[in-house]
Write a protein that holds these residues in place. Structure first.
Motif, mmCIF file in Angstrom:
data_model
loop_
_atom_site.group_PDB
_atom_site.id
_atom_site.type_symbol
_atom_site.label_atom_id
_atom_site.label_comp_id
_atom_site.label_asym_id
_atom_site.label_seq_id
_atom_site.Cartn_x
_atom_site.Cartn_y
_atom_site.Cartn_z
ATOM 1 N N SER A 1 0.895 -0.963 0.399
ATOM 2 C CA SER A 1 0.107 -0.356 0.092
ATOM 3 C C SER A 1 0.774 1.173 0.080
ATOM 4 O O SER A 1 0.131 2.488 -0.611
ATOM 5 C CB SER A 1 -1.158 0.068 1.248
ATOM 6 N N TYR A 2 2.025 0.788 0.241
ATOM 7 C CA TYR A 2 3.156 2.138 0.102
ATOM 8 C C TYR A 2 3.062 3.179 -1.326
ATOM 9 O O TYR A 2 4.187 3.741 -1.253
ATOM 10 C CB TYR A 2 4.329 2.105 1.410
ATOM 11 N N PHE A 3 3.021 1.868 -2.208
ATOM 12 C CA PHE A 3 3.702 1.668 -3.516
ATOM 13 C C PHE A 3 2.732 2.494 -3.993
ATOM 14 O O PHE A 3 2.159 2.150 -5.018
ATOM 15 C CB PHE A 3 4.550 0.951 -4.041
ATOM 16 N N ASP A 4 3.400 3.618 -4.974
ATOM 17 C CA ASP A 4 1.937 4.811 -6.165
ATOM 18 C C ASP A 4 2.160 3.640 -7.105
ATOM 19 O O ASP A 4 0.983 4.164 -8.502
ATOM 20 C CB ASP A 4 1.953 5.818 -5.445
ATOM 21 N N VAL A 5 3.071 2.996 -7.715
ATOM 22 C CA VAL A 5 3.923 2.340 -8.405
ATOM 23 C C VAL A 5 2.385 0.695 -8.785
ATOM 24 O O VAL A 5 2.054 0.661 -9.684
ATOM 25 C CB VAL A 5 4.937 2.331 -9.262
ATOM 26 N N SER A 6 2.241 0.278 -7.350
ATOM 27 C CA SER A 6 1.038 -0.684 -7.598
ATOM 28 C C SER A 6 0.018 -0.518 -9.112
ATOM 29 O O SER A 6 -0.652 1.377 -8.016
ATOM 30 C CB SER A 6 0.920 -1.068 -6.201
ATOM 31 N N GLY A 7 -0.496 -0.441 -9.316
ATOM 32 C CA GLY A 7 -2.000 -0.626 -10.199
ATOM 33 C C GLY A 7 -1.442 0.287 -11.204
ATOM 34 O O GLY A 7 -2.236 -0.181 -11.857
ATOM 35 N N LYS A 8 -0.234 0.680 -11.539
ATOM 36 C CA LYS A 8 -0.376 1.815 -12.210
ATOM 37 C C LYS A 8 0.802 1.526 -13.432
ATOM 38 O O LYS A 8 0.978 1.398 -14.472
ATOM 39 C CB LYS A 8 0.548 2.657 -11.686
ATOM 40 N N ARG A 9 1.836 -0.046 -13.001
ATOM 41 C CA ARG A 9 2.692 -0.616 -13.863
ATOM 42 C C ARG A 9 2.682 -1.498 -13.292
ATOM 43 O O ARG A 9 3.103 -2.294 -11.940
ATOM 44 C CB ARG A 9 4.051 0.331 -13.314
#
Length: 378
Positions: free
Chosen positions: A9-17
Motif C-alpha cells: 500500500s506504500y507504493f504508488d506504482v502498484s496498480g499503475k505499472r
C-alpha cells in the motif's frame, strides 16, 4: 512487523505499472518521499537545525545498514554508491608489483574497474570464466597463487541471478591469507545476510536497488582488522574524531569505519534511505526473500505453459531475487522487451535474455498479469 499487504500500500506504482526491475533500480515508497519532503521543508524554511537533523538521520541510517548485514554501526561508512566503496578498498591497500587479484569475468563494472586501475602499479588482475553461470569456490581455489592478495565477488550475479557460496569462499580466502571482498548490491534488502557469520572482510553496497532507497546512498562494511591495513587515499573533515572542530588540523581520524567519509553528505537521500531501510527491517528480510522466491516460483511454473523457458536451473542455495528467462526463439527477446515496455511492464534485457526481479510489494496477481502479457506478445 509490516505485512506484505501493508508494504504494498506504500507504493504508488502498484496498480499503475508491473514493476519487476529491482535489480536495476527501485521505485520509492510514499513514506520515503514524505520523509525527504519533510527534510526539504526544513531547508526551504531555513531551519538552523537542518544540519543536526541531517546528522541524526545519517546515524540512524548507519544503524539500519548495520542491522541489515549483522554488523555494529561502527563498522559501517556511508558511500554514494557501490563503486565509491570498492575504490576505498582498491586505493587503500598497499600494493606491490606481482600482487594478484582474482575476479569473475562477468562481474558488474563496479567490482572490476577499480581493480583494473591497479595494473599501473604492477598488480595482476585475473578474470575467471565459467560456462554454466555458477561461480563456485572451486573456480577460485584452482586459480590461487602465493601472490594472490584479494578475491572480490558479487553476492549475486546481475546477469544470471546466481547466489554465491560466500561462506565457503571466505573460508578459502582466510586459509590462504587472502582478503575477501563482496559487492552485495544485488542481495542486501532481499536476502538475509550476516557479514560476521559469513566471514566477509569488506562489503560495498549501493542503496537504489533492493534497499529501495534514493540514488546517491550506500555503504561499506569493513572489519577492524582490514581497516588497520587501509590508508585513507582521500581524506575529508567528516572522517575525523570531531568533524565540527574545523580549525583543528591535527586531530586524529575516527577509529571507526566513518574515517572513510569525506565531507557534506547527500542529506535528503540519506533521510529517504533511513526510512526505506527501516521499512525493510520492519518487514523482515527473511519474509521478504520468502515472498520474492514464491513469486519467482509462480512465474517459473507459468512459463512451462508458454513458449518461454528459464535460462538457468539453480538449486535453492544458489537462487536469489533475480530470474533470467528467454523466449524459445532467443532472437525475439528484444522485441518482446520493447512490447512489454510499451504496456507499462518494467523488466530488463540482460545477457541476451530477460531479467525479472520482483520485490516484497509485488503480488501473485501481478505475476499472473505478466504471464498473460507474455502469452499475448509471444
Amino acid at each position: 512487523m509490516i505485512t506484505q499487504e501493508q508494504f504494498r500500500s506504500y507504493f504508488d506504482v502498484s496498480g499503475k505499472r508491473l514493476f519487476f526491475n529491482h535489480a536495476a533500480y527501485a521505485p520509492l515508497s510514499r513514506p520515503v518521499v514524505n520523509a525527504m519532503n519533510e527534510y526539504f521543508e526544513h531547508r526551504q524554511q531555513g531551519n538552523p537545525a537542518s544540519w543536526s537533523i541531517a546528522e541524526e538521520h545519517m546515524e540512524g541510517l548507519r544503524a539500519n545498514y548495520g542491522d541489515l548485514v549483522g554488523a555494529p554501526a561502527q563498522r559501517i561508512a556511508h558511500m554514494a554508491n557501490t563503486v565509491s566503496g570498492v575504490n576505498v578498498l582498491a586505493n587503500g591497500l598497499e600494493w606491490n608489483t606481482g600482487d594478484h587479484i582474482l575476479l569473475y569475468a562477468d562481474e558488474f563494472p563496479s567490482n572490476v574497474m577499480p581493480f583494473l586501475n591497479l595494473r599501473d602499479q604492477g598488480v595482476e588482475v585475473e578474470l575467471l570464466e565459467v560456462t554454466d553461470g555458477r561461480v563456485r569456490p572451486e573456480l577460485f581455489e584452482a586459480a590461487i597463487r602465493p601472490q594472490t592478495k584479494l578475491i572480490s565477488i558479487s553476492s549475486v550475479q546481475y546477469l544470471t541471478g546466481y547466489r554465491a557460496d560466500l561462506k565457503s569462499i571466505s573460508q578459502l580466502c582466510h586459509s590462504n591469507n587472502i582478503i575477501f571482498a563482496v559487492d552485495a548490491i544485488q542481495s542486501i534488502g532481499v536476502i538475509p545476510t550476516n557479514v560476521q557469520d559469513l566471514g566477509i572482510d569488506f562489503m560495498a553496497v549501493g542503496g537504489h536497488k533492493w534497499m529501495m532507497s534514493p540514488l546517491g546512498t550506500g555503504f561499506i562494511y569493513v572489519t577492524e582488522a582490514l581497516q588497520s591495513r587501509l590508508k585513507t587515499a582521500y581524506r575529508g573533515y567528516m572522517g575525523h574524531v570531531n568533524p565540527m572542530d574545523f580549525g583543528n588540523f591535527n586531530q586524529e581520524l575516527s577509529p571507526d569505519a566513518r574515517r572513510f567519509e569525506l565531507g557534506a553528505f547527500n542529506a535528503p537521500s540519506m533521510v529517504g534511505a533511513e526510512k526505506a531501510t527501516g521499512l525493510l527491517l520492519e518487514c523482515g528480510v527473511e519474509s521478504i526473500f520468502r515472498h520474492v522466491r514464491k513469486l519467482i516460483d509462480q512465474f517459473a511454473w507459468g512459463l512451462e505453459e508458454l513458449p518461454y523457458r528459464l535460462i538457468y536451473d539453480f538449486n535453492d542455495q544458489e537462487q536469489s531475487g533475480i530470474c533470467m528467462f528467454t523466449h524459445d526463439d532467443v532472437s525475439r527477446n528484444e522485441g518482446i522487451f520493447s512490447e512489454l515496455s510499451s504496456r507499462k511492464v518494467n523488466i530488463s534485457p540482460r545477457g541476451g535474455g530477460l531479467r525479472l526481479a520482483p520485490h516484497y510489494y509485488n503480488s501473485q496477481d501481478e505475476i499472473e498479469q505478466l504471464l498473460t502479457l507474455l502469452k499475448e506478445v509471444s
